[in-house]
Design a protein around this motif. Structure first.
Motif, PDB file in Angstrom:
ATOM      1  N   SER A 122       1.030  -1.554   0.326  1.00  0.00           N
ATOM      2  CA  SER A 122       0.102   0.226   0.037  1.00  0.00           C
ATOM      3  C   SER A 122       0.767   1.085  -0.096  1.00  0.00           C
ATOM      4  O   SER A 122       0.817   1.869  -0.644  1.00  0.00           O
ATOM      5  CB  SER A 122      -1.205  -0.008   1.470  1.00  0.00           C
ATOM      6  N   GLU A 123       2.241   1.963   0.669  1.00  0.00           N
ATOM      7  CA  GLU A 123       2.327   2.574   0.904  1.00  0.00           C
ATOM      8  C   GLU A 123       3.367   2.838  -0.027  1.00  0.00           C
ATOM      9  O   GLU A 123       3.059   4.022  -1.025  1.00  0.00           O
ATOM     10  CB  GLU A 123       3.622   2.439   2.010  1.00  0.00           C
ATOM     11  N   ARG A 165       0.887   4.088  -3.122  1.00  0.00           N
ATOM     12  CA  ARG A 165       0.191   6.047  -2.864  1.00  0.00           C
ATOM     13  C   ARG A 165       1.075   6.545  -3.345  1.00  0.00           C
ATOM     14  O   ARG A 165       0.900   7.761  -3.946  1.00  0.00           O
ATOM     15  CB  ARG A 165       0.116   6.136  -1.222  1.00  0.00           C
ATOM     16  N   VAL A 166       2.652   5.988  -2.922  1.00  0.00           N
ATOM     17  CA  VAL A 166       3.243   6.625  -3.722  1.00  0.00           C
ATOM     18  C   VAL A 166       3.518   6.586  -5.400  1.00  0.00           C
ATOM     19  O   VAL A 166       3.555   7.727  -6.294  1.00  0.00           O
ATOM     20  CB  VAL A 166       5.026   6.319  -3.402  1.00  0.00           C
ATOM     21  N   ARG A 182       6.291  13.336   0.871  1.00  0.00           N
ATOM     22  CA  ARG A 182       5.228  12.599   1.617  1.00  0.00           C
ATOM     23  C   ARG A 182       5.170  11.271   0.970  1.00  0.00           C
ATOM     24  O   ARG A 182       5.621   9.879   2.102  1.00  0.00           O
ATOM     25  CB  ARG A 182       3.859  13.230   0.573  1.00  0.00           C
ATOM     26  N   ALA A 183       6.817  11.561  -0.408  1.00  0.00           N
ATOM     27  CA  ALA A 183       6.999   9.593  -0.348  1.00  0.00           C
ATOM     28  C   ALA A 183       7.787   9.372   0.269  1.00  0.00           C
ATOM     29  O   ALA A 183       7.586   8.113   0.299  1.00  0.00           O
ATOM     30  CB  ALA A 183       7.596  10.630  -2.390  1.00  0.00           C
ATOM     31  N   THR A 213       8.403   9.715   3.183  1.00  0.00           N
ATOM     32  CA  THR A 213       7.628   9.440   4.235  1.00  0.00           C
ATOM     33  C   THR A 213       6.811   8.132   4.484  1.00  0.00           C
ATOM     34  O   THR A 213       6.603   7.539   4.969  1.00  0.00           O
ATOM     35  CB  THR A 213       6.354  10.650   4.415  1.00  0.00           C
ATOM     36  N   GLU A 214       6.077   8.241   3.064  1.00  0.00           N
ATOM     37  CA  GLU A 214       5.446   7.093   3.011  1.00  0.00           C
ATOM     38  C   GLU A 214       6.558   5.225   2.896  1.00  0.00           C
ATOM     39  O   GLU A 214       5.569   4.335   3.169  1.00  0.00           O
ATOM     40  CB  GLU A 214       4.363   6.785   1.190  1.00  0.00           C
ATOM     41  N   ILE A 215       7.127   5.709   2.149  1.00  0.00           N
ATOM     42  CA  ILE A 215       8.048   4.659   2.222  1.00  0.00           C
ATOM     43  C   ILE A 215       9.515   4.464   3.170  1.00  0.00           C
ATOM     44  O   ILE A 215      10.014   3.935   2.427  1.00  0.00           O
ATOM     45  CB  ILE A 215       8.544   4.356   0.285  1.00  0.00           C
ATOM     46  N   SER A 216       9.352   5.275   4.217  1.00  0.00           N
ATOM     47  CA  SER A 216      10.719   5.246   5.032  1.00  0.00           C
ATOM     48  C   SER A 216      11.051   3.614   5.531  1.00  0.00           C
ATOM     49  O   SER A 216      11.808   3.496   6.074  1.00  0.00           O
ATOM     50  CB  SER A 216      10.359   6.382   5.502  1.00  0.00           C
TER      51      SER A 216
END
Length: 527
Positions: free
Chosen positions: A376-377, A380-381, A406-407, A409-412
């Protein structure tokens, strides 16, 4: 001529008479060199739709006794080789399609059904020598050889279908491998044995049941590199013939690489694109494809991060030696990645021992497979990447920085900015949607914390080229000038048109606003 014994040349006639035919007949020169030598056992494994069956039909047409194939090979490359006439239609050929036998055997024992079918033809041809009805195939061939001194060329298609389609039946797999070993190993009647499949030879423990075979796989095709797919020269000729753009063709179907031939194309997809005059994903859904989503979500430490890096255009180091050459037994992430190399979903650089996603067609396969639970992460990116590209093209520096925040944060949790490869992969993933109109080119100049990506626009898109650089904790004032000083990188050496220089700085000490962005337009004109 029969079905299994000397099947003739009809199959290869169809290939030669097709609208698109690429001459790969010099493969025969390679096999001629190996006839009746200690290297006569050849196992060539390639992904689906890479011309394995066509190659076997060509070999059957060339070697089969009882048919005249001289005209079929007229003006082909092999005709100029000195061994061409020596072996032309001089052997009894046994042609076995294991996929066919597996389907037709049903609940019957596979090897017994195979022997029954094949020996029925041998009775018609050599009945006077095979008076005993209880002899198996290997015993019958020994008998024929003892009386006639005729050697056989044995061609086996889809040799690994038992391993792929009967993954849970280890007993069946072992019985099948024992059958092949008895049929081929140390048998005086074998002039050449050429097997094709998707997987290399199955291993049991430290040893292979078929250890007499030399393997030519997607991790090392050796002398068969040129015949694994279409070469760059062959594709350029097809593009010129069918008025298709070569750069876009490369973006879609290039990417497989070996030691000598650095650009190998998916042959089936190239043929479809030329025939239909349209670029698209021509890898049809199959059982192997459906399993992709299961392989990339396996619970091995680091697997998800490696997949994410490759989706961002990066490479990952892979140890291919532990793979047991089946689709069931995995002990580490490298085994999964090695399987994906053999299936054609990853390309492999044997010199650097690195795997990567080869082209746009395969990127789409991963995107489809990832649209399931567990990614899901990343998804979303991917979905947000179109907006990020739009903001970049409109030079909206603040929106680009916000989008990268935002990107990241999503994939960190999957990707961290800890080296050049991760930096570039993160940016490549954030700009994922750019691959529709751009060719992504990764470059790694020297210097800690430095990575850059060039997005080269595909023809007729009318979009500017992008040079995107990301550094952390650097002075942004000299950033754009530094890009200019490097003359926009070698990837844009022949490019003429508008270029956007995109500098992205990552501040590890500012959790609220870690990214900043500077974008500048320049025009690259003919000097």
């Amino acid at each position: 001529m029969g079905i299994y014994l000397n099947p003739g040349n009809d199959g290869f006639w169809e290939a030669v008479n097709s609208k698109i035919y690429v001459d790969k007949t010099n493969l025969i020169a390679c096999t001629n060199e190996l006839i009746s030598t200690e290297q006569k056992f050849i196992c060539v494994s390639r992904p689906r739709r890479f011309g394995k069956s066509m190659a076997l039909k060509m070999l059957a047409a060339y070697y089969s006794r009882g048919c005249d194939s001289a005209n079929l090979f007229r003006d082909c490359r092999i005709e100029g080789e000195e061994t061409f006439r020596k072996h032309l239609n001089q052997y009894d050929v046994i042609y076995l399609n294991m996929q066919q036998f597996l389907i037709e055997a049903g609940n019957r024992e596979l090897t017994k059904y195979l022997e029954q079918e094949v020996l029925e033809e041998f009775q018609e041809e050599y009945g006077e020598l095979l008076r005993r009805q209880d002899m198996g195939l290997a015993a019958s061939l020994r008998k024929i050889y003892a009386k006639t001194k005729k050697k056989f060329i044995i061609l086996i298609d889809e040799w690994d279908c038992v391993m792929r389609e009967r993954q849970d039946s280890e007993a069946l797999q072992k019985q099948y491998l024992d059958f092949l070993r008895n049929l081929l190993k140390d048998q005086p009647y074998v002039a050449l044995a050429y097997m094709t499949g998707i997987l290399p030879v199955k291993k049991y423990g430290e040893h292979s049941a078929l250890n007499m075979f030399t393997e030519y796989s997607m991790t090392d095709q050796d002398v068969f590199e040129e015949y694994t797919g279409f070469t760059e020269i062959e594709v350029k000729e097809l593009c010129e013939r069918f008025n298709m753009d070569f750069i876009e063709t490369s973006s879609w179907y290039d990417g497989y690489m070996f030691t000598k031939f650095k650009h190998i194309y998916n042959p089936k997809s190239v043929v479809e694109a030329m025939s239909r005059h349209r670029f698209s994903n021509y890898w049809a859904s199959t059982e192997v494809y459906d399993a992709l989503k299961n392989y990339i979500t396996m619970d091995f430490d680091g697997l998800r991060a490696d997949i994410a890096r490759m989706l961002g255009g990066g490479r990952v180091r892979v140890n291919t030696r532990s793979f047991r050459n089946d689709m069931l037994n995995f002990e580490m992430k490298d085994d999964v990645l090695t399987l994906l190399v053999h299936l054609g979903y990853l390309a492999y650089d044997s010199k650097e021992k690195e795997a990567f996603i080869p082209n746009k067609e395969i990127v789409e396969e991963f995107e489809t497979a990832m649209s399931v639970k567990g990614w899901s992460e990343v998804m979303r990116v991917v979905k947000a990447s179109e907006k990020l590209l739009e903001d970049t093209l409109s030079c909206n520096e603040k929106s680009v920085a916000d989008g990268l925040d935002r990107a990241h944060t999503e994939i960190s949790s999957i990707l961290t900015y800890n080296d050049e490869n991760a930096l570039g992969a993160a940016i490549g993933l954030a700009y994922y949607s750019a691959r529709k109109d751009y060719m992504l080119i990764r470059e790694f100049p020297a210097g800690k914390g430095f990575a850059d990506i060039v997005f080269l626009p595909l023809p007729h898109t009318g979009k500017p080229a992008l040079v995107v650089e990301l550094k952390y904790d650097k002075n942004a004032a000299a950033a754009i000038q530094q890009i200019k000083d490097r003359r926009y990188t070698q990837a844009l050496e022949r490019y003429l048109g508008e270029i956007l220089l995109v500098w992205i700085d990552y501040d590890r000490n500012n959790a609220d606003k870690p990214h900043s962005c500077i974008i500048e337009k320049v025009e690259k004109k003919m000097s």
